[in-house]
Design a protein around this motif. Sequence first.
Motif, short mmCIF file in Angstrom:
data_model
loop_
_atom_site.label_atom_id
_atom_site.label_comp_id
_atom_site.label_asym_id
_atom_site.label_seq_id
_atom_site.Cartn_x
_atom_site.Cartn_y
_atom_site.Cartn_z
N ALA A 1 0.84 -1.21 0.00
CA ALA A 1 0.00 0.00 0.00
C ALA A 1 0.87 1.25 0.00
O ALA A 1 0.58 2.23 -0.71
CB ALA A 1 -0.92 -0.01 1.21
N ASP A 2 1.94 1.24 0.79
CA ASP A 2 2.85 2.39 0.81
C ASP A 2 3.47 2.62 -0.57
O ASP A 2 3.57 3.76 -1.04
CB ASP A 2 3.95 2.17 1.85
CG ASP A 2 3.44 2.29 3.27
OD1 ASP A 2 2.34 2.82 3.48
OD2 ASP A 2 4.16 1.84 4.20
N THR A 3 3.88 1.53 -1.20
CA THR A 3 4.45 1.67 -2.53
C THR A 3 3.41 2.13 -3.54
O THR A 3 3.72 2.92 -4.44
CB THR A 3 5.09 0.34 -2.98
OG1 THR A 3 6.19 0.03 -2.12
CG2 THR A 3 5.59 0.42 -4.42
N GLY A 4 2.18 1.69 -3.37
CA GLY A 4 1.10 2.18 -4.24
C GLY A 4 0.94 3.68 -4.13
O GLY A 4 0.76 4.37 -5.14
N THR A 5 1.01 4.20 -2.91
CA THR A 5 0.92 5.65 -2.71
C THR A 5 2.07 6.36 -3.42
O THR A 5 1.87 7.39 -4.08
CB THR A 5 0.93 5.97 -1.21
OG1 THR A 5 -0.21 5.36 -0.58
CG2 THR A 5 0.90 7.48 -0.97
N ALA A 6 3.27 5.81 -3.28
CA ALA A 6 4.44 6.42 -3.91
C ALA A 6 4.34 6.36 -5.44
O ALA A 6 4.71 7.32 -6.14
CB ALA A 6 5.72 5.72 -3.44
N MET A 7 3.83 5.25 -5.96
CA MET A 7 3.69 5.12 -7.41
C MET A 7 2.63 6.08 -7.94
O MET A 7 2.81 6.69 -9.00
CB MET A 7 3.32 3.68 -7.77
CG MET A 7 4.45 2.68 -7.59
SD MET A 7 5.92 3.01 -8.61
CE MET A 7 5.23 2.95 -10.25
N HIS A 8 1.53 6.25 -7.21
CA HIS A 8 0.50 7.19 -7.65
C HIS A 8 1.03 8.63 -7.65
O HIS A 8 0.71 9.42 -8.54
CB HIS A 8 -0.73 7.10 -6.75
CG HIS A 8 -1.48 5.81 -6.87
ND1 HIS A 8 -1.44 5.03 -8.01
CD2 HIS A 8 -2.30 5.16 -5.99
CE1 HIS A 8 -2.20 3.97 -7.83
NE2 HIS A 8 -2.73 4.02 -6.62
N ALA A 9 1.85 8.95 -6.63
CA ALA A 9 2.45 10.29 -6.57
C ALA A 9 3.37 10.52 -7.76
O ALA A 9 3.36 11.60 -8.37
CB ALA A 9 3.21 10.46 -5.26
N TYR A 10 4.15 9.51 -8.11
CA TYR A 10 5.04 9.62 -9.27
C TYR A 10 4.22 9.78 -10.55
O TYR A 10 4.55 10.61 -11.41
CB TYR A 10 5.94 8.39 -9.35
CG TYR A 10 6.64 8.20 -10.66
CD1 TYR A 10 7.40 9.22 -11.23
CD2 TYR A 10 6.55 6.99 -11.35
CE1 TYR A 10 8.05 9.04 -12.46
CE2 TYR A 10 7.18 6.80 -12.56
CZ TYR A 10 7.93 7.83 -13.12
OH TYR A 10 8.56 7.65 -14.32
N ALA A 11 3.13 9.00 -10.67
CA ALA A 11 2.29 9.11 -11.87
C ALA A 11 1.67 10.50 -12.00
O ALA A 11 1.47 11.00 -13.11
CB ALA A 11 1.20 8.05 -11.84
N ALA A 12 1.39 11.14 -10.87
CA ALA A 12 0.76 12.46 -10.89
C ALA A 12 1.72 13.56 -11.32
O ALA A 12 1.31 14.54 -11.95
CB ALA A 12 0.18 12.78 -9.52
N THR A 13 3.01 13.40 -11.00
CA THR A 13 3.97 14.47 -11.30
C THR A 13 4.96 14.12 -12.39
O THR A 13 5.46 15.01 -13.08
CB THR A 13 4.77 14.83 -10.04
OG1 THR A 13 5.63 13.71 -9.70
CG2 THR A 13 3.86 15.16 -8.87
N ALA A 14 5.27 12.82 -12.52
CA ALA A 14 6.28 12.34 -13.47
C ALA A 14 7.65 12.96 -13.21
O ALA A 14 8.49 13.01 -14.11
CB ALA A 14 5.85 12.58 -14.91
N ALA B 1 11.47 13.34 -11.67
CA ALA B 1 12.58 12.44 -11.35
C ALA B 1 12.67 12.21 -9.85
O ALA B 1 13.01 11.11 -9.40
CB ALA B 1 13.88 13.02 -11.89
N ALA B 2 12.36 13.25 -9.06
CA ALA B 2 12.42 13.11 -7.61
C ALA B 2 11.40 12.11 -7.11
O ALA B 2 11.69 11.25 -6.25
CB ALA B 2 12.20 14.47 -6.94
N ASP B 3 10.18 12.16 -7.66
CA ASP B 3 9.16 11.21 -7.24
C ASP B 3 9.44 9.81 -7.77
O ASP B 3 9.06 8.81 -7.13
CB ASP B 3 7.77 11.69 -7.67
CG ASP B 3 7.23 12.77 -6.74
OD1 ASP B 3 7.69 12.86 -5.59
OD2 ASP B 3 6.35 13.54 -7.19
N ALA B 4 10.09 9.72 -8.92
CA ALA B 4 10.50 8.41 -9.42
C ALA B 4 11.51 7.78 -8.46
O ALA B 4 11.45 6.58 -8.17
CB ALA B 4 11.10 8.53 -10.82
N ALA B 5 12.44 8.59 -7.96
CA ALA B 5 13.44 8.09 -7.01
C ALA B 5 12.79 7.67 -5.70
O ALA B 5 13.15 6.64 -5.11
CB ALA B 5 14.50 9.16 -6.76
N THR B 6 11.80 8.44 -5.26
CA THR B 6 11.09 8.09 -4.03
C THR B 6 10.31 6.78 -4.22
O THR B 6 10.31 5.91 -3.34
CB THR B 6 10.12 9.21 -3.63
OG1 THR B 6 10.87 10.40 -3.36
CG2 THR B 6 9.32 8.84 -2.39
#
Length: 213
Positions: free
Chosen positions: A91-104, A106-111
């Motif tokens: 679930a935590d990783t899902g949250t991180a992946m959704h955040a990355y998808a929203a912004t695209a 590089a920082a969110d990809a690393a997170t």
Amino acid sequence: MTEPITMNRVIHDAVRRDLTRLSTALGAARDDDRARAAELDRAYTFLRDELARHHEGEDEYLWPWLATVGVDPDLLTTMQSEHEGMSAALADTGTAMHAYAATASAADAATARASVLSTQEVVERHLTHEEQELEPQLRPHLDSPGWKAVEKKLRAVSPRAAGSFFAWLTDGMSDPDRAYLRSTVPPPVVTVLSKVLGRSYTKQIAPIWRNGS
């Protein structure tokens, strides 16, 4: 001595494969590549859903039956606890992946990648524990009517879900796992399920792992 391959291990190997694919893809992600971010989020969601279905089946059918054939109840309790830990990590990783998808970004990809790596450790601990300690206690019962009944319940999914499952399972599987699958499920059945009923996976998910852009 190498332990025999089982369907459980084949599924585990598919999970391991995709977590590695995802961490590699996130490591190569370009800043502001929105199409790629959406693809990887979609691929992760598919993987998480397949893993959840696998573990929910174990929770509902396998652990209760194993308790009736004398498997250590403390081990079963630990298995359940590890599933809960994995669900939280996923679930935590899902949250991180959704955040990355929203912004695209590089920082969110690393997170997101850091989260994937953390979840990968949690998942691997459980998969290895299950393979090393639980499977040996299950193995003597694999020809029993009780196990056959559990298998039937675990396989009771819609044709479309079965198609997506086999398309996912066979997408880049190792030669030993493929040989085991052929010895267990008739190849024509796998072909029909994966190529015909699994077309949604083939069209929407499989190309993501071949797209390095």
